[in-house]
Design a protein around this motif. Sequence first.
Motif, PDB file in Angstrom:
ATOM      1  N   ASP A   1     -20.517  -6.484  18.157  1.00 35.55           N
ATOM      2  CA  ASP A   1     -19.539  -7.347  17.472  1.00 35.55           C
ATOM      3  C   ASP A   1     -18.132  -6.805  17.626  1.00 35.55           C
ATOM      4  N   GLU A   2     -18.005  -5.482  17.479  1.00 33.87           N
ATOM      5  CA  GLU A   2     -16.696  -4.844  17.600  1.00 33.87           C
ATOM      6  C   GLU A   2     -16.138  -5.043  19.015  1.00 33.87           C
ATOM      7  N   GLU A   3     -17.017  -4.848  20.005  1.00 33.15           N
ATOM      8  CA  GLU A   3     -16.581  -5.010  21.397  1.00 33.15           C
ATOM      9  C   GLU A   3     -16.251  -6.467  21.704  1.00 33.15           C
ATOM     10  N   ARG A   4     -17.039  -7.344  21.116  1.00 38.09           N
ATOM     11  CA  ARG A   4     -16.809  -8.774  21.332  1.00 38.09           C
ATOM     12  C   ARG A   4     -15.446  -9.178  20.765  1.00 38.09           C
ATOM     13  N   ARG A   5     -15.154  -8.638  19.564  1.00 35.25           N
ATOM     14  CA  ARG A   5     -13.854  -8.946  18.941  1.00 35.25           C
ATOM     15  C   ARG A   5     -12.716  -8.402  19.789  1.00 35.25           C
ATOM     16  N   ALA A   6     -12.903  -7.180  20.324  1.00 31.01           N
ATOM     17  CA  ALA A   6     -11.874  -6.584  21.186  1.00 31.01           C
ATOM     18  C   ALA A   6     -11.657  -7.461  22.416  1.00 31.01           C
ATOM     19  N   LEU A   7     -12.759  -7.953  22.977  1.00 33.69           N
ATOM     20  CA  LEU A   7     -12.646  -8.808  24.155  1.00 33.69           C
ATOM     21  C   LEU A   7     -11.913 -10.109  23.806  1.00 33.69           C
ATOM     22  N   GLU A   8     -12.260 -10.679  22.649  1.00 29.19           N
ATOM     23  CA  GLU A   8     -11.618 -11.933  22.240  1.00 29.19           C
ATOM     24  C   GLU A   8     -10.118 -11.746  22.064  1.00 29.19           C
ATOM     25  N   GLN A   9      -9.756 -10.625  21.420  1.00 29.51           N
ATOM     26  CA  GLN A   9      -8.320 -10.354  21.206  1.00 29.51           C
ATOM     27  C   GLN A   9      -7.620 -10.179  22.543  1.00 29.51           C
ATOM     28  N   ALA A  10      -8.271  -9.470  23.448  1.00 24.36           N
ATOM     29  CA  ALA A  10      -7.651  -9.229  24.754  1.00 24.36           C
ATOM     30  C   ALA A  10      -7.547 -10.528  25.547  1.00 24.36           C
TER      31      ALA A  10
ATOM     32  N   LEU B   1      -5.378 -14.417  41.111  1.00 18.82           N
ATOM     33  CA  LEU B   1      -5.468 -14.823  39.695  1.00 18.82           C
ATOM     34  C   LEU B   1      -6.444 -13.914  38.951  1.00 18.82           C
ATOM     35  N   LEU B   2      -7.586 -13.669  39.585  1.00 21.44           N
ATOM     36  CA  LEU B   2      -8.615 -12.829  38.967  1.00 21.44           C
ATOM     37  C   LEU B   2      -8.132 -11.380  38.839  1.00 21.44           C
ATOM     38  N   ALA B   3      -7.419 -10.916  39.859  1.00 19.70           N
ATOM     39  CA  ALA B   3      -6.914  -9.536  39.813  1.00 19.70           C
ATOM     40  C   ALA B   3      -5.944  -9.358  38.648  1.00 19.70           C
ATOM     41  N   ARG B   4      -5.035 -10.322  38.487  1.00 20.39           N
ATOM     42  CA  ARG B   4      -4.065 -10.237  37.385  1.00 20.39           C
ATOM     43  C   ARG B   4      -4.779 -10.336  36.042  1.00 20.39           C
ATOM     44  N   ALA B   5      -5.763 -11.228  35.970  1.00 22.07           N
ATOM     45  CA  ALA B   5      -6.508 -11.412  34.718  1.00 22.07           C
ATOM     46  C   ALA B   5      -7.219 -10.123  34.331  1.00 22.07           C
ATOM     47  N   ARG B   6      -7.895  -9.515  35.275  1.00 21.71           N
ATOM     48  CA  ARG B   6      -8.641  -8.272  34.989  1.00 21.71           C
ATOM     49  C   ARG B   6      -7.699  -7.152  34.577  1.00 21.71           C
ATOM     50  N   ALA B   7      -6.563  -7.063  35.277  1.00 24.29           N
ATOM     51  CA  ALA B   7      -5.617  -5.983  34.972  1.00 24.29           C
ATOM     52  C   ALA B   7      -5.068  -6.144  33.551  1.00 24.29           C
ATOM     53  N   THR B   8      -4.681  -7.379  33.212  1.00 28.84           N
ATOM     54  CA  THR B   8      -4.151  -7.637  31.856  1.00 28.84           C
ATOM     55  C   THR B   8      -5.222  -7.362  30.809  1.00 28.84           C
ATOM     56  N   LEU B   9      -6.411  -7.821  31.101  1.00 28.15           N
ATOM     57  CA  LEU B   9      -7.518  -7.659  30.154  1.00 28.15           C
ATOM     58  C   LEU B   9      -7.832  -6.178  29.925  1.00 28.15           C
ATOM     59  N   ARG B  10      -7.891  -5.435  31.005  1.00 24.75           N
ATOM     60  CA  ARG B  10      -8.220  -4.015  30.894  1.00 24.75           C
ATOM     61  C   ARG B  10      -7.176  -3.279  30.056  1.00 24.75           C
TER      62      ARG B  10
ATOM     63  N   GLN C   1      -7.971  -1.677  26.353  1.00 22.73           N
ATOM     64  CA  GLN C   1      -7.673  -0.259  26.166  1.00 22.73           C
ATOM     65  C   GLN C   1      -6.783  -0.041  24.940  1.00 22.73           C
ATOM     66  N   LYS C   2      -5.741  -0.879  24.839  1.00 21.82           N
ATOM     67  CA  LYS C   2      -4.802  -0.770  23.708  1.00 21.82           C
ATOM     68  C   LYS C   2      -5.523  -1.004  22.385  1.00 21.82           C
ATOM     69  N   ILE C   3      -6.341  -2.063  22.358  1.00 19.47           N
ATOM     70  CA  ILE C   3      -7.055  -2.417  21.117  1.00 19.47           C
ATOM     71  C   ILE C   3      -8.007  -1.299  20.723  1.00 19.47           C
ATOM     72  N   GLN C   4      -8.737  -0.764  21.700  1.00 22.28           N
ATOM     73  CA  GLN C   4      -9.697   0.306  21.391  1.00 22.28           C
ATOM     74  C   GLN C   4      -8.985   1.569  20.934  1.00 22.28           C
ATOM     75  N   ASN C   5      -7.833   1.860  21.546  1.00 17.86           N
ATOM     76  CA  ASN C   5      -7.059   3.041  21.132  1.00 17.86           C
ATOM     77  C   ASN C   5      -6.540   2.886  19.710  1.00 17.86           C
ATOM     78  N   SER C   6      -6.012   1.682  19.400  1.00 16.57           N
ATOM     79  CA  SER C   6      -5.456   1.466  18.065  1.00 16.57           C
ATOM     80  C   SER C   6      -6.546   1.568  17.001  1.00 16.57           C
ATOM     81  N   ARG C   7      -7.774   1.110  17.328  1.00 12.69           N
ATOM     82  CA  ARG C   7      -8.884   1.206  16.368  1.00 12.69           C
ATOM     83  C   ARG C   7      -9.321   2.662  16.184  1.00 12.69           C
ATOM     84  N   ARG C   8      -9.246   3.386  17.274  1.00 11.21           N
ATOM     85  CA  ARG C   8      -9.663   4.788  17.224  1.00 11.21           C
ATOM     86  C   ARG C   8      -8.753   5.579  16.296  1.00 11.21           C
ATOM     87  N   TYR C   9      -7.427   5.250  16.360  1.00  7.27           N
ATOM     88  CA  TYR C   9      -6.461   6.023  15.563  1.00  7.27           C
ATOM     89  C   TYR C   9      -6.241   5.436  14.180  1.00  7.27           C
ATOM     90  N   ALA C  10      -6.803   4.248  13.917  1.00  3.82           N
ATOM     91  CA  ALA C  10      -6.573   3.597  12.616  1.00  3.82           C
ATOM     92  C   ALA C  10      -7.366   4.302  11.515  1.00  3.82           C
TER      93      ALA C  10
END
Lengths: 185, 139
Positions: A115-124, A163-172, A176-185
């Motif tokens: 669920d946590e990963e799914r939410r991170a994916l949705e936000q990204a 298009l896919l390359a840009r999408a993957r890069a933005t998503l990654r 990463q940002k979302i997971q880092n912010s959760r780690r430090y929260a």
Amino acid sequence: MDELSDEKLMAAVSARQQQAFRILMGRHMQRAVRVAQRVVRNSAEADDIGQEAFLRVWSHAASFDPNVAQFTTWLYRIVLNLAFDRARRRPLVPIDEASDVRATDPEPVECLIADEERRALEQAMANLSQRQRGAIALFHMEGLSGEESAKAMNLSAKAFESLLARARATLREHVQKIQNSRRYA
Amino acid sequence: MTLDQFRQLAEIWGGDIDRWPAATQSPARVLATDDEARRILNEQLRLDRLFSIASDVSDHRAGRIGFAVLQGIAKEDRDPPWFGRLFRPAPLFPVASLACSAMVGLWLAGALPYQQPQQALSVVSMVFDSATVAWWGVQ
């Protein structure tokens, strides 16, 4: 009739056979709604798009040519056009993924992590453009090949690739940002 | 294939070489034995794994939408658009009967010999004369 290919069923749909149409809906409704939901990020709107897409399949069945494209490619194109059209008209959409019930329940801890990963994916995913979300949905979530995805999005292979390359890069980057912010929260 | 090209392909298509363009798969598999290439693939596979846990659409939900589609089709058949309604049999009855009458009239006009019977003319003039003295007349 259940064993017939999508293309043969479409020939029957052109002859106004509802039984063939029901089988096609049974086979492809879930993926149509899933792709729509990825782009518009709203389950109610995704339901409407799924409904509208199959109404178009029924009413435009005669224009489907199996020599030009597979049924799934044609369906995805209809779904994406409807989804892009809706997303254009209403750019700010709330993230709404809670209404789905998962078919198989994993273990509680696994469920929490998922669920946590799914939410991170949705936000990204929210940070991507509609077309980028469409590209991710077709290639990575629906498992279409690059060529099929490009056809469904009405793009050249090269344009889809970038298009896919840009999408993957933005998503990654955002995951990463979302997971880092959760780690430090 | 260089490691940079390998990285570029992994960033586009993900960590599963089987999903890369067919022409790149064989050289990529050769390179994938290298430690750095394996690290690149693992990094991309972490992102790929996220896609696999994406939410699904339940059978019940898909069935509900399918039912709505069938209802929509039934409604369309019941209430076709105006041009569809125009060409349905029921509204065509008065139009068709009028057209048939006109055609019969035209045929009779062409088929019968032209003459003005005195009796018919006197009936017509009587009608017009009576109109002048009646309450709906001009006088």
